[in-house]
Design a protein around this motif. Structure first.
Motif, PDB file in Angstrom:
ATOM      1  N   ARG A  31       0.849  -1.185   0.000  1.00 25.48           N
ATOM      2  CA  ARG A  31       0.000   0.000   0.000  1.00 25.48           C
ATOM      3  C   ARG A  31       0.882   1.231   0.000  1.00 25.48           C
ATOM      4  O   ARG A  31       2.036   1.203   0.396  1.00 25.48           O
ATOM      5  CB  ARG A  31      -0.945   0.012   1.197  1.00 25.48           C
ATOM      6  CG  ARG A  31      -0.276   0.078   2.528  1.00 25.48           C
ATOM      7  CD  ARG A  31      -1.293   0.024   3.662  1.00 25.48           C
ATOM      8  NE  ARG A  31      -0.640   0.029   4.949  1.00 25.48           N
ATOM      9  CZ  ARG A  31      -0.474   1.109   5.708  1.00 25.48           C
ATOM     10  NH1 ARG A  31      -0.939   2.272   5.311  1.00 25.48           N
ATOM     11  NH2 ARG A  31       0.153   1.024   6.861  1.00 25.48           N
ATOM     12  N   SER A  32       0.289   2.294  -0.430  1.00 19.35           N
ATOM     13  CA  SER A  32       0.996   3.558  -0.480  1.00 19.35           C
ATOM     14  C   SER A  32       0.879   4.238   0.875  1.00 19.35           C
ATOM     15  O   SER A  32      -0.193   4.262   1.485  1.00 19.35           O
ATOM     16  CB  SER A  32       0.391   4.439  -1.572  1.00 19.35           C
ATOM     17  OG  SER A  32       1.017   5.689  -1.586  1.00 19.35           O
ATOM     18  N   ILE A  33       1.961   4.752   1.358  1.00 19.13           N
ATOM     19  CA  ILE A  33       1.961   5.461   2.641  1.00 19.13           C
ATOM     20  C   ILE A  33       2.160   6.941   2.343  1.00 19.13           C
ATOM     21  O   ILE A  33       3.183   7.340   1.765  1.00 19.13           O
ATOM     22  CB  ILE A  33       3.080   4.945   3.561  1.00 19.13           C
ATOM     23  CG1 ILE A  33       2.875   3.447   3.817  1.00 19.13           C
ATOM     24  CG2 ILE A  33       3.128   5.727   4.865  1.00 19.13           C
ATOM     25  CD1 ILE A  33       3.992   2.795   4.566  1.00 19.13           C
ATOM     26  N   PRO A  34       1.168   7.749   2.719  1.00 24.89           N
ATOM     27  CA  PRO A  34       1.297   9.176   2.419  1.00 24.89           C
ATOM     28  C   PRO A  34       2.374   9.828   3.308  1.00 24.89           C
ATOM     29  O   PRO A  34       2.597   9.410   4.439  1.00 24.89           O
ATOM     30  CB  PRO A  34      -0.090   9.738   2.742  1.00 24.89           C
ATOM     31  CG  PRO A  34      -0.680   8.763   3.687  1.00 24.89           C
ATOM     32  CD  PRO A  34      -0.083   7.431   3.369  1.00 24.89           C
ATOM     33  N   ILE A  35       2.982  10.813   2.745  1.00 22.42           N
ATOM     34  CA  ILE A  35       4.007  11.554   3.485  1.00 22.42           C
ATOM     35  C   ILE A  35       3.381  12.854   3.971  1.00 22.42           C
ATOM     36  O   ILE A  35       2.831  13.624   3.188  1.00 22.42           O
ATOM     37  CB  ILE A  35       5.215  11.869   2.578  1.00 22.42           C
ATOM     38  CG1 ILE A  35       5.825  10.557   2.076  1.00 22.42           C
ATOM     39  CG2 ILE A  35       6.241  12.719   3.315  1.00 22.42           C
ATOM     40  CD1 ILE A  35       6.901  10.764   1.042  1.00 22.42           C
ATOM     41  N   THR A  36       3.441  13.044   5.248  1.00 21.94           N
ATOM     42  CA  THR A  36       2.946  14.311   5.801  1.00 21.94           C
ATOM     43  C   THR A  36       4.141  15.172   6.146  1.00 21.94           C
ATOM     44  O   THR A  36       5.158  14.671   6.631  1.00 21.94           O
ATOM     45  CB  THR A  36       2.086  14.068   7.049  1.00 21.94           C
ATOM     46  OG1 THR A  36       2.852  13.371   8.003  1.00 21.94           O
ATOM     47  CG2 THR A  36       0.846  13.267   6.716  1.00 21.94           C
ATOM     48  N   GLN A  37       3.984  16.428   5.866  1.00 24.22           N
ATOM     49  CA  GLN A  37       5.086  17.341   6.107  1.00 24.22           C
ATOM     50  C   GLN A  37       4.728  18.222   7.294  1.00 24.22           C
ATOM     51  O   GLN A  37       3.626  18.770   7.370  1.00 24.22           O
ATOM     52  CB  GLN A  37       5.346  18.190   4.875  1.00 24.22           C
ATOM     53  CG  GLN A  37       6.584  19.027   4.992  1.00 24.22           C
ATOM     54  CD  GLN A  37       6.907  19.713   3.682  1.00 24.22           C
ATOM     55  OE1 GLN A  37       6.113  19.698   2.753  1.00 24.22           O
ATOM     56  NE2 GLN A  37       8.075  20.329   3.620  1.00 24.22           N
ATOM     57  N   THR A  38       5.621  18.276   8.206  1.00 18.91           N
ATOM     58  CA  THR A  38       5.414  19.153   9.364  1.00 18.91           C
ATOM     59  C   THR A  38       6.388  20.308   9.251  1.00 18.91           C
ATOM     60  O   THR A  38       7.539  20.145   8.818  1.00 18.91           O
ATOM     61  CB  THR A  38       5.656  18.408  10.699  1.00 18.91           C
ATOM     62  OG1 THR A  38       6.964  17.882  10.692  1.00 18.91           O
ATOM     63  CG2 THR A  38       4.647  17.306  10.868  1.00 18.91           C
ATOM     64  N   SER A  39       5.893  21.464   9.638  1.00 14.15           N
ATOM     65  CA  SER A  39       6.777  22.635   9.568  1.00 14.15           C
ATOM     66  C   SER A  39       7.506  22.761  10.904  1.00 14.15           C
ATOM     67  O   SER A  39       6.972  22.498  11.961  1.00 14.15           O
ATOM     68  CB  SER A  39       5.968  23.904   9.277  1.00 14.15           C
ATOM     69  OG  SER A  39       5.049  24.116  10.332  1.00 14.15           O
ATOM     70  N   ILE A  40       8.736  23.159  10.783  1.00 15.04           N
ATOM     71  CA  ILE A  40       9.551  23.362  11.971  1.00 15.04           C
ATOM     72  C   ILE A  40       9.551  24.850  12.259  1.00 15.04           C
ATOM     73  O   ILE A  40       9.907  25.676  11.419  1.00 15.04           O
ATOM     74  CB  ILE A  40      10.973  22.859  11.736  1.00 15.04           C
ATOM     75  CG1 ILE A  40      10.949  21.378  11.398  1.00 15.04           C
ATOM     76  CG2 ILE A  40      11.854  23.119  12.950  1.00 15.04           C
ATOM     77  CD1 ILE A  40      12.310  20.843  11.039  1.00 15.04           C
TER      78      ILE A  40
END
Length: 147
Positions: free
Chosen positions: A132-141
């Protein structure tokens, strides 16, 4: 000129005669032995995407003479039958040991003995884990102020 080739020691020729006699006796008894009903457990193994199955002809054995064990992935099938009567004693036995493939569900191994003496042992294959595809979440620093 030597006379040795014409006068060989008798021990070798006696041994040769004995070997020829043994071979002649063996040829005489082989047809007799082949006439007996020698027990055989013919097997057929199926390994496809859906299941792993073993079919054995065990018609010469009673259900209580058969034993099936599963130890980890090692499946052992044994049959032993002894018959004693006033004329003598006979014993038939067989043993099969099979290592089950990695994708077999060993918790679902089941066996069935038909009326005509066919032993079937089956196990379904495990469901393959689908990718399955795992979405990438981006967090801001957050930047901290420098002092």
């Amino acid at each position: 000129m030597s006379l040795y080739p014409f006068f060989r020691p008798r021990t070798f020729s006696l041994m040769g005669e004995m070997m020829r006699d043994m071979a002649r006796m063996e040829r005489q008894f082989v047809p007799t032995i082949a006439a007996f009903d020698i027990p055989t457990a013919t097997s057929e193994i199926t390994n496809n995407d859906q299941k792993f199955a073993i079919n054995l002809n065990v018609s010469q054995f009673k259900p209580e003479d058969l034993k099936i064990n599963l130890d980890g992935r090692t499946l052992s099938i044994q049959g032993e039958n002894e018959v004693k009567d006033e004329h003598g004693h006979s014993k038939k036995s067989f043993s099969r040991v099979i290592i089950l493939p990695e994708d077999v569900d060993i918790g679902a191994v089941a066996s069935n003995l038909s009326d005509d003496g066919r032993l079937s042992i089956e196990a379904p294959k495990k469901l393959a884990v689908q990718g399955r595809s795992i979405p990438i979440t981006q967090t801001s620093i957050e930047q901290k102020p420098t002092e």
